[in-house]
Design a protein around this motif. Structure first.
Motif: not given
Lengths: 402, 398, 166, 172
Positions: A258-260, A263-265, A275-279, A333-338
């Motif tokens: 979501r951060r790196d 995508y989307e918003l 938001f933060e990424i809890p580590l 075509g071909e697409a990969y979305v993660g």
């Protein structure tokens, strides 16, 4: 099936293995004949119908081998057999705990091939629903984890909040579990009047309840004792096995799609630092143990609440779906979305030849990839730890087997 | 179905031997049933028939008490768990589901009698009987009032501890004979766990035994009389400050002895499917179930005898002052006091069961051997020193 | 019941005994903890606070088939699992019941056409008493399925001669 | 790094087995039949040298594709003589992705296993091998993973025919 294969444990003996707890020396000295125990496919702690063939020396596990396929439902074959839009309901059913996220992943992959823009309100609703569903999924993940460890009641408390969340989804799309709400090109319909304020009420209550769960289960002394130092995934191991999601962050690897790879918003959300990424920090034991993963999931729920609040704050009226024909013809075509599923990177690899039906619809289930690490984590654990380890990988069998 | 099950016969035998033994010791004089029977005995009935009849009646009463206790406890467990979990629990089967245990019991009785193919049939059949029988035997030593009991032993508590710990043999037999790996795991865990926790259990009980100077439950209870029925309870720190830690140790140990959470490893549902009773079905399985609940109650009763005043409570003292010593009112007060105290303990155990996660086997062992046993010894030492040097100088202890 | 099973003609005694025994059976239907797929989540929801199947005496989910009366086949059955389901069903002591929960267990559901490993209905493997529609069925639907099963049990004969000889 | 940068780097370090690349393009207005190509760009690699290629990319300091997100195969059509092997690589440090594609002839679908480079490939290769009938040489545990051990056929091949019955249970 009578074809039995000779079973090779991952490691033959347990000597030379570093002791995890420091309190198990006397268990190591006891040697008996190895015993093969079949955990599953019908076992209360395998989260469905996974089977783990465990080789045990008394209580000590010397080898483990996961067997999958008890819920293989041919999702990829169906993806190449039905039309683009018809496949959407099947995406609900592989990771049935986070159906919204699955819808989102598939829709985004197809949209990438089509190269279309999504209305902003639709993106808001998508993000909102996906994050709400992440909360619901983590609730079950932590709840059933508690159940595996032996705490029955937190599970029911968490289901209480999940029930509310399901009622919210029912209001917006009419289904409790399999939503098919996020469609190719937008979302199925606009939120009903008053829905957004109900989501806000849910957030307010959830923040209070979350504290309760956190104290009752995550910080419970017995829970900590049962999960800390168990099933330690090192950084190298995590990368080698291709783990994603909370499994990766549980080993303190700072990575969130979501951060790196926004995508989307999420681009805007990250810019607002909403938001933060809890580590994980290895607070209760070794870094990368089961407790760390459970803790990451618990903290992510609160981060999701923040994202939901951001969306509620910023949402504006507008169209929710573009002009999408009933029978889609997708350009070749071909697409990969993660995307960031509650369990990790949910990848959709779609190939089109310009027709009505996909050539290939590959689903990269995070549970499937995350589960592979099990074989490596099990040897040296106690029988009760196997449950803790399986629970901490948070698998959904529908997704591992697809 | 309705095959001969040796449980009843076996437990009857155990009970008969015990009752006869205690009867011999007390010269056939102290048992309320026997006193009653002697009073109503017609001339033509020989004298030796009286103790035998009394024993028969006692067996019946103990069986009835155990089954009613177990049934009530299952209902209580489901209601308690329900209300803890924001549910109701059974509601439709009778008023608030109070007929639920009856329905469960009849259903279990009518289930197919199933013995797995690879099982050792003899052991498989005997195991639940042995488990229940040893508990029934122990129940006989539980006095309902000061004058109404089945077997009054001088070493009552030893009798209870000895007989309840024999349930382990039954459990190990069940696990071994079932020919299932889960059962075997459960049985081995049970054996290890019970052996480890017998020690702190026994040692921690030595503290109140030292204070009371008796092993007999009734005498221990009488020793806590006076003080409005509440101030002389052993648990208060002014009686002996080492009593409270001893009680905590005792409570932890009985949790482990009765296989309740967080020590429910032998039947750990999420790990071992159903532990040692995985392969048992129907009425045989319900024997294990009954044993568990009856054992919970029995241990809680023992706890209330040794730490919480036994028959003594404000209600009992009131009843005694109103009705007179050993009047019917006094006896009712004493009986209800001890049953309520027992169920209070059972409720506490259920509360813990539905709150705490389960510990791991190595943690159970560590806790039993490394912490509980030494602490119990420290308690005994401290309590002994207190009793020897300080208690004689306390005016309220004289 | 062995000796007495299905031996007696209808009369006041036998019908009342039958009623009582059936009432006991239907009041304590213990399901097996046996979730397969998506429907299992709804089955869990039925056990939880909002729906609470324990009200009907059916909340004691047993992990071991030996102690269970009811197998709720909650989810898609595939060939690899079908043999296990058959074995689990055989391990349950009679009287035993099975509920096919959801479209997949009833008849293959959405996987009917292209699901090459999916068994098209669990009734090809074990006998099913009640079918519940839905994908997945709502918890209320499962509760109704349980009530239907209770009706079925109430109509069965224990010591009476059965009306319909099967 | 964007795709062009990654590709240039791959070329400059002479990663083994690279045979070309493909990028999405707009449809040609002159040619009605040409619909163009959408989606992701990818690098074409010789399947027999895929493990070396992956190892090279994993160890290269500026690419650092240390996480293999996915390995799968594709059967484009019944007539096509080639299977595709699709690999998705991910770099956590550099925050970029790369799609890799190999063309593997259907007649002789044998290629070396990548487990020695990324252990995460183990289950993905098992899945590919049962679904497409690809043999991965040097795979430590080449059993079926999702399908039963005695399953006949490779379901995701386009020429797969659905079974009539399995162990006495009808499939129709």
């Amino acid at each position: 099936m009578s074809t039995t294969k000779t079973y090779e444990p991952s490691i033959s003996r347990t000597e030379g293995r570093p002791l995890a707890g420091g309190e198990r020396e006397y268990m190591i000295d006891v040697r008996t004949q190895d015993m093969e125990v079949n955990m599953g496919p019908q076992h209360p702690a395998t989260h469905g119908v996974m089977r783990v063939l465990v080789r045990a020396d008394g209580e000590l596990i010397t080898g483990a081998q996961p067997h999958l396929g008890y819920l293989h439902r041919c999702a990829e074959k169906i993806g190449e057999s039905v039309e683009w839009l018809q496949y959407l309901p099947y995406t609900d059913r592989y990771d049935y705990l986070a159906a919204m996220n699955n819808n989102l992943g598939y829709s985004m992959a197809v949209e990438k091939l089509m190269g279309i823009e999504i209305p902003r309100r639709a993106m808001m609703l998508r993000t909102l629903c996906a994050e709400l569903n992440r909360i619901g999924s983590h609730l079950i993940a932590i709840g059933t984890y508690g159940l595996d460890i032996g705490a029955f009641t937190p599970f029911l408390y968490m289901f209480r909040e999940r029930e509310w969340m399901m009622a919210l989804f029912e209001k917006i799309c009419g289904a409790r579990l399999t939503y098919s709400y996020i469609r190719i090109g937008g979302v199925f319909n606009d939120a009903p009047p008053g829905w957004l304020s109900e989501v806000e009420a849910f957030c307010d209550t959830f923040e209070v309840k979350w504290r309760e769960y956190y104290d009752l289960l995550i910080q419970n002394h017995i829970f900590v004792k049962r999960t800390a130092d168990i099933g330690v995934i090192t950084r190298e191991m995590a990368l080698d096995f291709g783990l994603t999601g909370p499994m990766l962050r549980g080993s303190a690897i700072d990575w969130d799609l979501r951060r790196d790879t926004p995508y989307e918003l999420y681009d805007e959300i990250c810019k607002d630092k909403a938001f933060e990424i809890p580590l994980a920090s290895g607070e209760k034991g070794t870094l990368g143990d089961c407790w760390d993963r459970a803790w990451v999931r618990a903290m992510e729920m609160m981060e999701s609440i923040k994202i939901v609040r951001w969306c509620l704050d910023k949402i504006e009226p507008g169209p929710v779906i573009g002009d999408i024909p009933k029978t889609l013809r997708i350009p070749p075509g071909e697409a990969y979305v993660g995307i960031e599923n509650p369990r990790g990177e949910l990848g959709h690899y779609v190939v089109s030849d310009g027709g009505k039906i996909a050539v290939r619809c590959r689903v990269r289930g995070p549970s499937f990839v995350n589960l592979a690490v099990l074989e490596e984590l099990m040897p040296g654990a106690l029988l009760a730890d196997t449950i803790a380890i399986i629970g901490s990988t948070d698998i959904v069998v529908g997704e591992t087997d697809r | 179905m309705l095959t001969f099950d040796p449980a009843i016969g076996f437990s009857s035998a155990v009970l008969a031997v015990q009752s006869a033994e205690s009867g011999l010791k007390d010269g056939f004089g102290t048992n309320a049933i026997q006193d009653f029977l002697v009073g109503v005995k017609p001339e033509y009935v020989p004298a030796w028939a009286v103790p035998l009849t009394a024993i028969g009646i006692a067996i019946g009463i103990v069986l009835a008490i155990v089954s009613v206790l177990a049934m009530f406890s299952t209902w209580l467990e489901r209601k308690v768990s329900g209300h803890i979990q924001c549910r109701f629990g059974p509601m439709r089967v009778g008023w608030h589901g109070w007929l639920q245990p009856l329905a469960d019991g009849v259903k279990l009785l009518l289930k197919e009698d199933m013995i797995p193919l690879g099982a050792d049939r003899t052991l498989y059949v005997i195991a639940p009987a042995l488990v229940l029988a040893s508990l029934l035997g122990a129940m006989a030593a539980f006095p309902l009032t000061e004058t109404f009991y089945f077997a009054n032993f001088g070493l009552g508590i030893f009798m209870i501890l000895a007989l309840t710990s024999t349930t382990t043999i039954g459990v190990v037999m069940a696990g071994w004979s079932s020919n299932s790996k889960w059962s075997l795991y459960g049985a081995m865990r049970e054996a290890a766990q019970v052996v480890a926790y017998e020690i702190p259990l026994g040692i921690s009980l030595l503290v109140p035994i030292m204070v009371a100077g008796s092993f007999n439950l009734i005498e221990v209870s009488q020793g806590q009389g006076g003080g409005y029925g509440i101030l002389n309870w052993n648990i208060w720190p002014w009686v002996n400050p080492f009593m409270l830690p001893a009680f905590v140790l005792f409570f932890v140990a009985i949790l482990a002895e009765t296989k309740r959470a967080p020590f429910d490893l032998p039947e750990a549902e999420s790990e071992l499917v159903a532990g040692f009773m995985t392969e048992y079905s129907g009425i045989r399985w319900s024997f294990f179930f009954m044993e568990e609940y009856a054992a919970m109650f029995l241990y809680c009763v023992v706890g209330s005898f040794f730490f919480f005043g036994g028959f003594e409570s404000p209600v009992t003292s009131l009843a005694e002052s109103v009705g007179g010593t050993n009047s019917l009112l006094h006896q009712l007060g004493a009986a209800s006091t001890i049953v309520l105290k027992g169920f209070a303990g059972v409720f506490l155990m259920m509360w813990l069961r539905w709150t705490l996660p389960r510990v791991r086997i190595d943690q159970v062992m560590t806790m039993g051997y490394k912490y509980l046993t030494p602490l119990a010894l420290v308690c005994v030492l401290g309590a002994g020193l207190w009793e020897a040097f300080i208690a004689p100088h306390l005016w309220w202890r004289s | 019941m062995g000796l007495f099973e299905k031996q007696f003609e209808d009369n006041v005694l036998t019908t009342n005994v039958d009623w009582l025994l059936n009432w006991c059976r239907l009041s304590s239907i213990w399901p097996m903890t046996f979730g397969l797929a998506c429907c299992a989540i709804e089955m869990m929801a039925v056990g939880c606070a909002h729906h609470d199947i324990d009200r009907f005496g059916a909340g004691a989910f047993r992990a071991s088939p030996r102690q269970a009366d009811l197998m709720i086949v909650a989810g898609t059955v595939n060939f690899k699992m079908a043999e296990r389901i058959k074995r689990l069903y055989d391990q349950m002591p009679s009287p035993k019941y099975a509920i096919a929960m959801g479209a997949c267990a009833t008849g293959g559901g959405p996987y009917y056409k292209y699901g090459y490993t999916v068994v098209k209905g669990v009734d090809r493997v074990v006998p099913v008493d009640v079918y519940i529609a839905g994908c997945p069925p709502r918890p209320e639907a499962l509760l109704e399925g349980l009530m239907k099963l209770q009706e079925k049990i109430q109509a069965s004969s224990v010591i009476r001669k059965p009306i319909h000889t099967v | 790094m964007n795709f062009q940068g990654i590709y240039d780097r791959i070329r400059s370090i002479q990663a083994p087995g690279v045979t070309g690349m493909d990028e999405p393009r707009e449809p040609n207005p002159q040619d009605k039949k040409d619909k163009g190509r959408s989606g992701d760009p990818y690098v074409l690699v010789d399947p027999q040298r895929l493990p070396e290629f992956l190892e090279c990319l994993r160890d290269d300091p500026s690419l650092k594709f240390e996480l293999m997100a996915d390995l799968t195969a594709t059967d484009p059509s019944k007539e096509d003589g080639y299977l595709w092997i699709n690999v998705q690589l991910l770099s956590l440090v550099r925050k970029h992705r790369l799609a890799v594609k190999c063309l593997l002839p259907k007649e002789n679908a044998v290629m070396p296993s990548s487990v020695s480079v990324h252990r995460g490939a183990q289950w993905a290769e098992r899945e590919c091998s049962e679904m497409y009938g690809i043999t991965f040489e040097g795979h430590p545990d080449p059993r079926n993973i999702l399908l039963p051990e005695d399953w006949i056929g490779h379901p995701l091949r386009k020429d797969y025919e659905f079974p009539e019955e399995y162990h006495g249970i009808s499939c129709k």
